[in-house]
Design an enzyme around this catalytic site. Sequence first.
Site, mmCIF file in Angstrom:
data_model
loop_
_atom_site.group_PDB
_atom_site.id
_atom_site.type_symbol
_atom_site.label_atom_id
_atom_site.label_comp_id
_atom_site.label_asym_id
_atom_site.label_seq_id
_atom_site.Cartn_x
_atom_site.Cartn_y
_atom_site.Cartn_z
ATOM 1 N N HIS A 44 7.700 0.363 2.429
ATOM 2 C CA HIS A 44 7.557 -1.000 2.920
ATOM 3 C C HIS A 44 6.332 -1.651 2.297
ATOM 4 C CE1 HIS A 44 4.492 0.948 5.374
ATOM 5 N NE2 HIS A 44 4.047 -0.255 5.726
ATOM 6 N N ASN A 92 0.871 -1.171 0.000
ATOM 7 C CA ASN A 92 0.000 0.000 0.000
ATOM 8 C C ASN A 92 0.908 1.220 0.000
ATOM 9 O OD1 ASN A 92 -2.206 -1.737 0.328
ATOM 10 N ND2 ASN A 92 -2.122 -1.579 2.548
#
Length: 382
Positions: free
Chosen positions: A189, A176
């Site tokens: 990440h 995301n």
Amino acid sequence: MTRITMTRLADGREILYFDDAGSAERPAASLVDHRDLPARPEPGQLRFDALSREWVAVAAHRQSRTHLPPADECPICPTTPANQTEIPAPDYDVAVFENRFPSLGPDTREIPAAPGWGTAAPAVGRCEVVAFTPQHTGSFAELGWPRTRTVIDAWAHRTEALSALPGIQQVFPFENRGADIGVTLHHPHGQIYAYPYVTPRAAVLAAAAGEYFDRSDGTATLTSSLLRAERSDGSRMVLEGEHFSAYVPFASRWPLEVHLVPHRPVPDLAALNGAERDELAQLYPDLLKRLDALYPTPTPYIAAWHQAPLEPARRRAGHLHLQLTSPRRAADKLKYLAGSEAAMGAFINDTTPESVAARLREVASEPAGAAARTLTPEGAPA
């Protein structure tokens, strides 16, 4: 080859370091977590929705998880004397660790096979965090080829390892990106979920793939057929390589949606060979850079790696692919799921797939710093 080192955090969670090819062995002192952490929370619940026949995870303990901390308090930057983080080492290339606030896990085992109304079970499974870089700022597209290649090896390693855990039915690596998507950390990440059931979306895709596979007497996958059709048509192609190609699907749901597909029908990232991983490390960042080139500011997105479920009947027809989607429909506008999409699952796209694909092809040849054009609600360059 990517160097892999495994150790444990202070509360017993697993952490693995994936260091770029040619890296030196990690000093033992950098693998020790000196924090005094509380015991891991009790797992949440899985509850069965008898109306839809879908599992729902109830994870109230996640309410206390970290939310957009300042850079000097980031929990996935390398550890410093002033900020002891989830990653004990003072430096790293790529790190993967069990989420401190997981929706699923830490136990892994079978869930009830014949659920009905009122069926509940511990929320077993595994949720892992993948830190792409020690740098707090930046994006996946900016990692560079060596680091991207390391991330791909990490995805493949974790896919294979998580697939072998008791009760796991599906492994899902994803990223995301952007506050508009709902990220809780700015640091670049991603995550990996290992589910004890096949998720609703994956079940729908697997059913369609299985029907096609059976009709072709096991000679072709649905995903490979769609890729051939898109390459033959050409109007929605974004890029083509020796091992991978990307296109905007004929019936895309989102204002920005691109599928990146390996030419060889493999079930998951772990099945990619060295040459395929090498090319993926080049083409995937290229794709992300095109998304960012559409507008003056970075484009929020969800990068979802659709891997074949582990159940043999569904796996045989599976074909790994990336579905890269963004709700951004203009420089200052996002698509929100309204009644038709959220309640009925009946999507309405405000852009045309052909114009989006054309724009994604164009931006690859535009000079750096060129003013980004926008897409009108109809999808044509404005």
